[in-house]
Each structure stands twice: as structure tokens, then as C-alpha cells.
Design a protein around this motif. Structure first.
Motif, PDB file in Angstrom:
ATOM      1  N   ASP A   1       0.841  -1.193   0.000  1.00  0.00           N
ATOM      2  CA  ASP A   1       0.000   0.000   0.000  1.00  0.00           C
ATOM      3  C   ASP A   1       0.881   1.250   0.000  1.00  0.00           C
ATOM      4  OD1 ASP A   1      -1.879   1.942   0.249  1.00  0.00           O
ATOM      5  OD2 ASP A   1      -2.526   1.398   2.283  1.00  0.00           O
ATOM      6  N   PRO A   2       0.898   2.018  -1.115  1.00  0.00           N
ATOM      7  CA  PRO A   2       1.734   3.218  -1.144  1.00  0.00           C
ATOM      8  C   PRO A   2       1.239   4.310  -0.198  1.00  0.00           C
ATOM      9  CG  PRO A   2       0.363   3.104  -3.104  1.00  0.00           C
ATOM     10  CD  PRO A   2       0.175   1.813  -2.369  1.00  0.00           C
ATOM     11  N   GLU A   3      -0.002   4.179   0.310  1.00  0.00           N
ATOM     12  CA  GLU A   3      -0.564   5.156   1.246  1.00  0.00           C
ATOM     13  C   GLU A   3      -0.630   4.597   2.662  1.00  0.00           C
ATOM     14  OE1 GLU A   3      -1.150   8.145   0.246  1.00  0.00           O
ATOM     15  OE2 GLU A   3      -0.779   7.714  -1.880  1.00  0.00           O
ATOM     16  N   ALA A   4       0.160   3.592   2.933  1.00  0.00           N
ATOM     17  CA  ALA A   4       0.109   2.954   4.249  1.00  0.00           C
ATOM     18  C   ALA A   4       0.427   3.965   5.342  1.00  0.00           C
ATOM     19  CB  ALA A   4       1.095   1.785   4.297  1.00  0.00           C
TER      20      ALA A   4
ATOM     21  N   GLN B   1       8.826   7.168  11.686  1.00  0.00           N
ATOM     22  CA  GLN B   1       8.910   6.081  10.718  1.00  0.00           C
ATOM     23  C   GLN B   1       8.789   6.662   9.314  1.00  0.00           C
ATOM     24  OE1 GLN B   1       5.845   3.221  11.665  1.00  0.00           O
ATOM     25  NE2 GLN B   1       6.934   2.413  13.466  1.00  0.00           N
ATOM     26  N   ILE B   2       9.280   5.913   8.329  1.00  0.00           N
ATOM     27  CA  ILE B   2       9.228   6.370   6.939  1.00  0.00           C
ATOM     28  C   ILE B   2       8.756   5.230   6.062  1.00  0.00           C
ATOM     29  CG2 ILE B   2      10.969   8.202   7.110  1.00  0.00           C
ATOM     30  CD1 ILE B   2      13.073   6.219   6.183  1.00  0.00           C
ATOM     31  N   LEU B   3       8.120   5.588   4.951  1.00  0.00           N
ATOM     32  CA  LEU B   3       7.639   4.623   3.964  1.00  0.00           C
ATOM     33  C   LEU B   3       8.445   4.818   2.685  1.00  0.00           C
ATOM     34  CD1 LEU B   3       5.464   2.483   3.097  1.00  0.00           C
ATOM     35  CD2 LEU B   3       4.117   4.432   2.256  1.00  0.00           C
ATOM     36  N   LEU B   4       9.185   3.778   2.264  1.00  0.00           N
ATOM     37  CA  LEU B   4      10.043   3.875   1.088  1.00  0.00           C
ATOM     38  C   LEU B   4       9.730   2.741   0.115  1.00  0.00           C
ATOM     39  CD1 LEU B   4      13.525   4.715   2.686  1.00  0.00           C
ATOM     40  CD2 LEU B   4      11.833   6.300   1.730  1.00  0.00           C
ATOM     41  N   PRO B   5       9.832   3.011  -1.199  1.00  0.00           N
ATOM     42  CA  PRO B   5       9.583   1.958  -2.192  1.00  0.00           C
ATOM     43  C   PRO B   5      10.768   1.014  -2.321  1.00  0.00           C
ATOM     44  CG  PRO B   5      10.208   3.988  -3.288  1.00  0.00           C
ATOM     45  CD  PRO B   5      10.122   4.323  -1.825  1.00  0.00           C
TER      46      PRO B   5
ATOM     47  N   GLU C   1      11.520  -4.716  -6.266  1.00  0.00           N
ATOM     48  CA  GLU C   1      10.174  -5.285  -6.258  1.00  0.00           C
ATOM     49  C   GLU C   1       9.154  -4.185  -6.587  1.00  0.00           C
ATOM     50  OE1 GLU C   1       9.556  -8.166  -2.847  1.00  0.00           O
ATOM     51  OE2 GLU C   1      11.245  -6.959  -2.095  1.00  0.00           O
ATOM     52  N   PRO C   2       8.775  -4.038  -7.848  1.00  0.00           N
ATOM     53  CA  PRO C   2       7.793  -3.006  -8.201  1.00  0.00           C
ATOM     54  C   PRO C   2       6.486  -3.199  -7.425  1.00  0.00           C
ATOM     55  CG  PRO C   2       8.841  -3.884 -10.168  1.00  0.00           C
ATOM     56  CD  PRO C   2       9.259  -4.765  -9.024  1.00  0.00           C
TER      57      PRO C   2
ATOM     58  N   PHE D   1       6.578  -1.837  -0.817  1.00  0.00           N
ATOM     59  CA  PHE D   1       7.046  -0.728   0.017  1.00  0.00           C
ATOM     60  C   PHE D   1       7.464  -1.279   1.376  1.00  0.00           C
ATOM     61  CE2 PHE D   1       4.223   1.007  -3.114  1.00  0.00           C
ATOM     62  CZ  PHE D   1       4.788   2.217  -3.472  1.00  0.00           C
ATOM     63  N   TYR D   2       8.358  -0.537   2.021  1.00  0.00           N
ATOM     64  CA  TYR D   2       8.824  -0.925   3.344  1.00  0.00           C
ATOM     65  C   TYR D   2       8.611   0.229   4.320  1.00  0.00           C
ATOM     66  CZ  TYR D   2      11.122  -5.088   1.494  1.00  0.00           C
ATOM     67  OH  TYR D   2      11.377  -6.308   0.910  1.00  0.00           O
ATOM     68  N   ILE D   3       8.106  -0.102   5.487  1.00  0.00           N
ATOM     69  CA  ILE D   3       7.997   0.868   6.578  1.00  0.00           C
ATOM     70  C   ILE D   3       9.211   0.651   7.473  1.00  0.00           C
ATOM     71  CG2 ILE D   3       6.653   1.655   8.554  1.00  0.00           C
ATOM     72  CD1 ILE D   3       4.150   0.679   7.099  1.00  0.00           C
ATOM     73  N   LEU D   4      10.009   1.714   7.604  1.00  0.00           N
ATOM     74  CA  LEU D   4      11.273   1.626   8.321  1.00  0.00           C
ATOM     75  C   LEU D   4      11.306   2.631   9.464  1.00  0.00           C
ATOM     76  CD1 LEU D   4      13.615   1.737   5.177  1.00  0.00           C
ATOM     77  CD2 LEU D   4      12.540  -0.296   6.186  1.00  0.00           C
ATOM     78  N   GLU D   5      12.149   2.338  10.440  1.00  0.00           N
ATOM     79  CA  GLU D   5      12.429   3.342  11.452  1.00  0.00           C
ATOM     80  C   GLU D   5      13.250   4.466  10.817  1.00  0.00           C
ATOM     81  OE1 GLU D   5      14.095   1.961  15.062  1.00  0.00           O
ATOM     82  OE2 GLU D   5      12.657   0.307  15.317  1.00  0.00           O
TER      83      GLU D   5
END
Length: 555
Positions: free
Chosen positions: A249-252, A258-262, A266-267, A270-274
């Protein structure tokens, strides 16, 4: 007696031959330049293609291949004036303090209670404690993290300002530390831009700090200002983050800090990272292109400094079985599972790289990340046509001056004027040989220095020849007159050229840009002109005299 020892003659001839051999590649500038570029690419990548081999074969490897670098006004290129956003560094510095602040406050939990990081303005860290009566203890604990400022100003002052605001500890950089940080940021930015531009294969860039937060960047031989901006603006920031979770989900929704990065590989993933990284590319000391031993695909190796190796080893030891993300320029290029502790301080980045991409990535990582954003205030592209016109004008001026001096010397001193003209031609060759040997950059003011040197180069010969004329009236024969002419004119030659050389040194020391270019060619021209007048011209005259044995001479 009019004679020169054999060893002296050999030394003079060897110096002249060496100077001319280093100057010779400039007569074949394009071929030698393509040869040098191909050789550099082969040495950097270790890959030899047919095209690179053909380019390298344009010039023999056994011959000197040094060239006089052409400046921006002669070659064309790009000009940029960049402003470094030094304030951006404050936020990163303060954000990096959070783990240490959290640890010292946890150690004092009996007095401060529980802690929670609050949202704050950029460059400010706010930590709320559950026991307001312990705010003094909290402030005192955090102040232990401050160290003396290292810089030209504010030495001895603490790096941090820590104060209490109700039940909240507020941490900012002190004013002295901000000034020291600004200075370090500018120095780092200049050095990173220099390494980035140099490793990309460009020639003799001018990269200078201007004022408090600006950098002047001039790169000859590059296609456009936009091409230079693309090269400099490439961040290549490598960081390692703990992974919270993976999503499509690009709008997660992400929590604070925290940050959301593509994902790069893997097209749609997305990853949610500290937000705060475990280790950054600032701790890298080396990066090289390589091939993955298992897949054979291009990869990039990296190696940390002791601090980075310690932090990375401690994190991987405590998080075996958990994923962590390798982030490059806000894209997750890999998110492997930590199978075992990585304590060696080195690792490998794999992805869908080509050989060229892995080489470029290793260069950018090796050069480092820019510590702050650059805003380009001024940009200009100088076309090669303008540079060609400048070169043509300089050549015309040099040829006119050269021809006029030759005609004057021959008409004034006859055969001796011809000898002086031969030495003058060798002098110009020696100037270019020295410029090539030291890797100097020739600019339009530099050409002016060479033209001036051509006019000054015959001064020493004029002094010698006029002295020989005087000695012919009283000396016992032409050999004695020539010998006395050289010996008695020597002090005047040294005095006149030494004063001009001192001026050239002062111009080089106090000047900048075009002034320094003029002083370099002028100073080198003075040294070579004195050498050719005292040694080369004399060797030619002595050799002629030994062959002809004239009873009388006319000067």
C-alpha cells in the motif's frame, strides 16, 4: 678559454630533450586525450573492450602522454555557483542524538520516570518525562552528552544547549557548534564535489568556497551545466534501517519517526522503516565494484570505519533473524534477513546492476554523500566555439609576437640573432613541457603570460650580445670576448629576472583564478628563458665556434 665540459653539455641536451618530449603530446592533443581517457577507464574498471583498446592504441604507451589542461575559457565547459543549505545538517545531527539521549534518560528512570519523544521544530529534540520534578536531573543527564566544540571559534564551549521546559527536555546545538558545523559542512561539501567531479574523469575542475555558504564550480570539457548539475546533485546516500514491516500500500499509515520507502527490486512493494538509521554511508571508508560469487551478477562491496563496524556489528548481533533494509537515495535496494552477526565491518550490495551502474555507484559511495542540499544560484554553459576563438586569438598573438622578436634579433645581431631565435623556439617548447609535467591548466591569461615571456626571453641574450660587442673592442680575440660577455652579463641577467620572478610568486600567492594562471606561465617562462639564454644559447655558440674557428666575429 671558451669551452663547456662534456658532462655539462650532456646535461643541457638531456634537459632540453626531456622538456620537448613532455611538450610533444600537445601537438597531438585529441589523440593523446582519447588515449588517456581510455587508459583511465580500463584501469578503473579492469574491463577492456574493442573500442577502448582502439582508443588506447592511438598513442604509444612508451611515450609521455601528459597534456597541458585547457581552462574553461579555452575549452568550454560548465560554470555553477551553488549555495549549501547548511541548516539542514542541524536536523540530522539532532536526530542522530536521540538514541544516546534515550539511553542516558533510561539510566535515570528512577528520577525522570518514563520518556517519550515529542514532535519538534527542525534542529530541535524534545523529550517528555513522566515525572516533572525530575527535570533538573534529566537536563543534567543529557548535558553529559555534550563535548567541547572543535573548531576555529568557540573552543571549549559545549556542543549542546540543554534546557528544561516544564516536563520536557529541549536539546539544540549551541551557537559555537553551529558555526563549527557550518565550517565543517562547507569543507566536506567542497571535498565531496571535488572527488565526485574528479573521479568522473573530467579535467582540472575549479572548485572553490566563496563566502560563508557558497561554492564556485567550473569544469572544462563537460557538455552542459545540466550535465554537471546531474553529476553533483546525485546524492548516493547509503543508510541501513530497521524494518518495521513490508506492504504493498503506497498510502500505508506510518507512525511518528517512521518512513515509507519503495523497493527498487520489487515493483509495487514498500517498506515501513524506522527513520533513524543504524549506520550511514558517512561511516564508509571504501567501496569497489565486483561480481557476486553466487550469481555472477555485478555488485558493490563496502567497508566501514571502526565506528561504523562497531555499530553495525552490535545491531546485527542483537537482531539475528530480523530483517534490515539497505537504503540508497530513498529506495530500498535490499531487505535481507540477518542470519548471523556481521562483525567484520564489510558487506556487499547486490541488485539489478549493470557493470557501468555498479562502477558508478561505487564511485558515488566512495566520494560520500553531500552533507546538505545544494541550491544552484547561477549556471552557465560555455560552448567550445568560444574557447576555439580564444585559442585562435591567443595563437595569433603568440605568432605575431614570436615573429616580431625573431625578425628583430636577426636584424640586430645577425648570426647570433639566429642562435638566440633557435633558443627562443626551444624555450617555448620547454614552457609547454613543464606545464604538461606539473599538470597545470592553461587559460587565456596564461597565454598572455607566455606571450609576455616571449618578449622577455631575449632580454638575457640582448645583455650578453651587447656585452660581447663591448668586449670585442678590448679583448684578445673573439673566444675571449664571448667568454667575458657571458660571465660579466650573468649578474645583470639574474638580477633582472629574479625581480620579475618575485612578482610572479607574489601574484600566485595573493591572486586567484586568472591572475594565478598568468603568474604560473610567467614564472615558468622566466626560469626556462634564463636556462636557454645562459646554457642553451651558449652551447650553440660554443659548438659553432669549435666547428668554424672564426678569426673575427660580428655581433
Amino acid at each position: 678559454m671558451l669551452q663547456i665540459p662534456l658532462w655539462n653539455r650532456l646535461v643541457i641536451m638531456l634537459v632540453v630533450l626531456a622538456g620537448l618530449s613532455f611538450a610533444m603530446p600537445n601537438l597531438f592533443y585529441d589523440r593523446v586525450e582519447r588515449h588517456n581517457d581510455a587508459t583511465a577507464v580500463i584501469e578503473d574498471t579492469g574491463v577492456i573492450t574493442d573500442a577502448l583498446a582502439a582508443e588506447r592504441a592511438l598513442w604509444p604507451d612508451i611515450l609521455p602522454s601528459t597534456l597541458v589542461n585547457l581552462g574553461l575559457d579555452l575549452r568550454g565547459g560548465a560554470h555553477l555557483l551553488a549555495e549549501v543549505q547548511v541548516a539542514d545538517v542541524y536536523e540530522a545531527r539532532i536526530d542522530g542524538l536521540w538514541p544516546d539521549v534515550r539511553d542516558v534518560l533510561r539510566d535515570a528512570r528512577d528520577q525522570v520516570g518514563t520518556i517519550r519523544r515529542e514532535n519538534a521544530a527542525p534542529g530541535e529534540l524534545r523529550v517528555r518525562i513522566s515525572q516533572p520534578e525530575g527535570i533538573a536531573a534529566a537536563v543534567s543527564a543529557v548535558r553529559t552528552l555534550a563535548t567541547p566544540v572543535i573548531g576555529l571559534t568557540g573552543v571549549g564551549s559545549p556542543t549542546l544547549d540543554v534546557r528544561g521546559d516544564g516536563d520536557t527536555v529541549v536539546v539544540t546545538l549551541s551557537e559555537a557548534e553551529r558555526q563549527a558545523t557550518d565550517d565543517r559542512t562547507m569543507q566536506q561539501s567542497v571535498e565531496i564535489v571535488r572527488r565526485r567531479v574528479d573521479e568522473a574523469g573530467t579535467r582540472e575542475p575549479t572548485i572553490q568556497r566563496q563566502g560563508t555558504d557558497r561554492i564556485l564550480i567550473q569544469v572544462p570539457g563537460i557538455g552542459s551545466a545540466q550535465e554537471l548539475k546531474d553529476l553533483i546533485g546525485t546524492t548516493a546516500r547509503l543508510t541501513f534501517h530497521p524494518v518495521v514491516r513490508r506492504t504493498t500500500d503506497p498510502e500505508a499509515r506510518v507512525d511518528a519517526r517512521q518512513i515509507l520507502l519503495p523497493s527498487l527490486d520489487e515493483p509495487g512493494a514498500f517498506y515501513i522503516l524506522e527513520q533513524t538509521p543504524v549506520v550511514t554511508g558517512d561511516d564508509l571508508v571504501d567501496s569497489q565494484p565486483t561480481f557476486d560469487q553466487q550469481t555472477g551478477q555485478p555488485a558493490v562491496t563496502f567497508r566501514f570505519n571502526p565506528r561504523g563496524a562497531r555499530d553495525f556489528g552490535a545491531y546485527t548481533t542483537a537482531n539475528i533473524g530480523a530483517p534490515f533494509a539497505i537504503v540508497l537515495d530513498d529506495e530500498v535496494i535490499s531487505a535481507p534477513i540477518i542470519r548471523s552477526a556481521i562483525t567484520g565491518g564489510s558487506g556487499q550490495i547486490t541488485g539489478n546492476f549493470t557493470v557501468a551502474e555498479s562502477t558508478e555507484l561505487s564511485i558515488l559511495l566512495r566520494a560520500g554523500a553531500l552533507p546538505a542540499e545544494m541550491v544552484f544560484l547561477e549556471e552557465r554553459t560555455i560552448g567550445p566555439e568560444l574557447g576555439a576563438d580564444s585559442i585562435a586569438a591567443g595563437e595569433t598573438a603568440a605568432l605575431v609576437a614570436f615573429s616580431a622578436v625573431l625578425v628583430f634579433m636577426v636584424l640586430s645581431y645577425g648570426l647570433f640573432g639566429v642562435f638566440a631565435s633557435i633558443a627562443l623556439i626551444l624555450n617555448v617548447g620547454l614552457i609547454f613541457g613543464v606545464l604538461s609535467l606539473i599538470g597545470a591548466t592553461l587559460t587565456l591569461p596564461g597565454i598572455a603570460g607566455i606571450v609576455l615571456t616571449i618578449g622577455m626571453a631575449v632580454d638575457a641574450n640582448v645583455l650578453v650580445f651587447e656585452r660581447i660587442r663591448e668586449e670585442l673592442k678590448t679583448a684578445k680575440g673573439p673566444a675571449r670576448a664571448i667568454e667575458l660577455g657571458y660571465s660579466r652579463a650573468l649578474s645583470a641577467i639574474i638580477d633582472s629576472n629574479l625581480t620579475t620572478f618575485i612578482i610572479a610568486v607574489i601574484l600566485f600567492t595573493l591572486g586567484s583564478g586568472p591572475v594565478r594562471g598568468f603568474s604560473v606561465t610567467l614564472g615558468i617562462g622566466i626560469i626556462t628563458s634564463v636556462f636557454t639564454a645562459i646554457y642553451v644559447t651558449r652551447l650553440i655558440i660554443v659548438t659553432w665556434f669549435e666547428l668554424r674557428r672564426p678569426k673575427t666575429i660580428e655581433v
